[in-house]
Design an enzyme around this catalytic site. Structure first.
Site, PDB file in Angstrom:
ATOM      1  N   ASP A   1      24.162  -4.705  72.310  1.00  0.00           N
ATOM      2  CA  ASP A   1      22.865  -5.347  72.508  1.00  0.00           C
ATOM      3  C   ASP A   1      22.849  -6.073  73.853  1.00  0.00           C
ATOM      4  O   ASP A   1      21.928  -5.929  74.631  1.00  0.00           O
ATOM      5  CB  ASP A   1      22.555  -6.324  71.349  1.00  0.00           C
ATOM      6  CG  ASP A   1      23.726  -7.235  70.999  1.00  0.00           C
ATOM      7  OD1 ASP A   1      24.822  -7.069  71.561  1.00  0.00           O
ATOM      8  OD2 ASP A   1      23.539  -8.125  70.150  1.00  0.00           O
TER       9      ASP A   1
ATOM     10  N   ASP B   1      27.428 -10.325  78.063  1.00  0.00           N
ATOM     11  CA  ASP B   1      27.327 -11.689  78.603  1.00  0.00           C
ATOM     12  C   ASP B   1      28.561 -11.956  79.471  1.00  0.00           C
ATOM     13  O   ASP B   1      28.569 -11.607  80.645  1.00  0.00           O
ATOM     14  CB  ASP B   1      27.212 -12.638  77.399  1.00  0.00           C
ATOM     15  CG  ASP B   1      26.888 -14.063  77.781  1.00  0.00           C
ATOM     16  OD1 ASP B   1      26.231 -14.266  78.812  1.00  0.00           O
ATOM     17  OD2 ASP B   1      27.266 -14.988  77.035  1.00  0.00           O
TER      18      ASP B   1
ATOM     19  N   LYS C   1      23.769  -9.618  81.560  1.00  0.00           N
ATOM     20  CA  LYS C   1      23.640 -10.842  82.361  1.00  0.00           C
ATOM     21  C   LYS C   1      24.718 -10.811  83.440  1.00  0.00           C
ATOM     22  O   LYS C   1      25.799 -11.379  83.242  1.00  0.00           O
ATOM     23  CB  LYS C   1      23.851 -12.083  81.476  1.00  0.00           C
ATOM     24  CG  LYS C   1      22.892 -12.245  80.309  1.00  0.00           C
ATOM     25  CD  LYS C   1      23.250 -13.520  79.529  1.00  0.00           C
ATOM     26  CE  LYS C   1      22.478 -13.659  78.251  1.00  0.00           C
ATOM     27  NZ  LYS C   1      22.959 -14.789  77.419  1.00  0.00           N
TER      28      LYS C   1
ATOM     29  N   PHE D   1      19.387 -17.629  77.238  1.00  0.00           N
ATOM     30  CA  PHE D   1      19.686 -17.316  75.845  1.00  0.00           C
ATOM     31  C   PHE D   1      18.482 -16.602  75.245  1.00  0.00           C
ATOM     32  O   PHE D   1      17.354 -17.083  75.320  1.00  0.00           O
ATOM     33  CB  PHE D   1      20.031 -18.566  75.031  1.00  0.00           C
ATOM     34  CG  PHE D   1      20.515 -18.201  73.665  1.00  0.00           C
ATOM     35  CD1 PHE D   1      21.809 -17.742  73.478  1.00  0.00           C
ATOM     36  CD2 PHE D   1      19.658 -18.251  72.570  1.00  0.00           C
ATOM     37  CE1 PHE D   1      22.254 -17.349  72.213  1.00  0.00           C
ATOM     38  CE2 PHE D   1      20.096 -17.859  71.307  1.00  0.00           C
ATOM     39  CZ  PHE D   1      21.395 -17.410  71.136  1.00  0.00           C
TER      40      PHE D   1
HETATM   41  P1  IMP Z   1      30.477 -11.394  75.628  1.00  0.00           P
HETATM   42  O1  IMP Z   1      31.809 -11.009  75.061  1.00  0.00           O
HETATM   43  O2  IMP Z   1      30.494 -12.770  76.235  1.00  0.00           O
HETATM   44  O3  IMP Z   1      29.910 -10.371  76.576  1.00  0.00           O
HETATM   45  O4  IMP Z   1      29.531 -11.602  74.398  1.00  0.00           O
HETATM   46  C1  IMP Z   1      28.694 -10.677  73.938  1.00  0.00           C
HETATM   47  C2  IMP Z   1      28.153 -11.109  72.599  1.00  0.00           C
HETATM   48  O5  IMP Z   1      27.703 -12.483  72.612  1.00  0.00           O
HETATM   49  C3  IMP Z   1      26.945 -10.290  72.286  1.00  0.00           C
HETATM   50  O6  IMP Z   1      27.287  -9.115  71.608  1.00  0.00           O
HETATM   51  C4  IMP Z   1      26.114 -11.250  71.456  1.00  0.00           C
HETATM   52  O7  IMP Z   1      26.506 -11.159  70.110  1.00  0.00           O
HETATM   53  C5  IMP Z   1      26.464 -12.612  71.979  1.00  0.00           C
HETATM   54  N1  IMP Z   1      25.452 -13.079  72.958  1.00  0.00           N
HETATM   55  C6  IMP Z   1      25.610 -13.201  74.282  1.00  0.00           C
HETATM   56  N2  IMP Z   1      24.485 -13.648  74.877  1.00  0.00           N
HETATM   57  C7  IMP Z   1      23.583 -13.803  73.872  1.00  0.00           C
HETATM   58  C8  IMP Z   1      22.189 -14.231  73.850  1.00  0.00           C
HETATM   59  O8  IMP Z   1      21.555 -14.564  74.867  1.00  0.00           O
HETATM   60  N3  IMP Z   1      21.598 -14.244  72.633  1.00  0.00           N
HETATM   61  C9  IMP Z   1      22.238 -13.891  71.488  1.00  0.00           C
HETATM   62  N4  IMP Z   1      23.526 -13.473  71.468  1.00  0.00           N
HETATM   63  C10 IMP Z   1      24.190 -13.444  72.650  1.00  0.00           C
HETATM   64 MG    MG Z   2      27.002  -8.483  69.696  1.00  0.00          MG
END
Ligand code: IMP
Ligand code: MG
Length: 175
Positions: free
Chosen positions: A100, A103, A131, A152
């Site tokens: 989805d 981040d 992002k 967010f």
């Molecule tokens: P990463 O490992 O930091 O890339 O985290 C990714 C996960 O964090 C995603 O699969 C989401 O579940 C959660 N996440 C990151 N940003 C958001 C946001 O803006 N809204 C909701 N969930 C988020």
């Molecule tokens: Mg996720």
């Protein structure tokens, strides 16, 4: 619109999302022509993206669903992530991970490494949202729906403390 204690405002409409997903699918259909990729949806967040993206795929392809379980390792200080629910053989497969949102990139980086260790021929990432300013690891996200600033967001599968996944549009935290 209120979810738990926070106000959210509309950010990306469902029409724009489906238009963009069609473009992403078109590119995948082109790039994987003559191949039969295995799509892997990273639960929970990506179940709606996966359903909509996969229906635009015209290739002979399969889809599987996995979860990333985070647990705190008492020995090391870090948060260890583990892949659960994968039943398909990965050896020699062209894998496309569906997310989805990317981040920090830590989740998908770890997943990419796991699939390579299992012998995947190739591993690419398709993410609805990315992002780039939040990225903390060396990672190439090949298929991106929307690049967004470090906001967010909720809706279309994304949650705020468990709620908001059923919203058709994507909302951002009210500035
Ligand atoms: P990463 O490992 O930091 O890339 O985290 C990714 C996960 O964090 C995603 O699969 C989401 O579940 C959660 N996440 C990151 N940003 C958001 C946001 O803006 N809204 C909701 N969930 C988020
Ligand atoms: Mg996720």
């Amino acid at each position: 619109m209120k979810i738990h204690d926070k106000e959210f405002v509309k950010y990306i409409t469902s029409d724009k999302i489906s238009e963009t997903l069609k473009k992403v699918a078109l590119q995948i259909n082109k790039d994987y022509k003559e191949k039969n990729p295995l799509f892997v949806s990273i639960l929970n967040g990506s179940f709606i993206v996966a359903a909509d993206l996969f229906r635009e795929i015209t290739l002979e392809s399969e889809i599987s669903f996995v979860k990333v379980a985070s647990y705190h390792d008492m020995e090391s200080s870090g948060d260890v992530k583990k892949l659960i629910g994968l039943n398909e053989p990965i050896f020699n497969r062209d894998v496309i991970l569906i997310e989805d949102i990317v981040d920090s990139g830590r989740t998908i980086k770890k997943m990419t490494e796991e699939f390579k260790e299992l012998g995947a021929k190739s591993v690419e990432v398709a993410a609805l949202l990315f992002k780039p300013e939040s990225l903390l690891v060396d990672l190439n996200v090949k298929y991106v729906g929307f690049e967004i600033p470090p906001l967010f967001v909720v809706g279309y599968g994304l949650d705020y403390n468990g709620l908001g996944r059923n919203l058709k549009d994507i909302y951002q935290l009210k500035p």
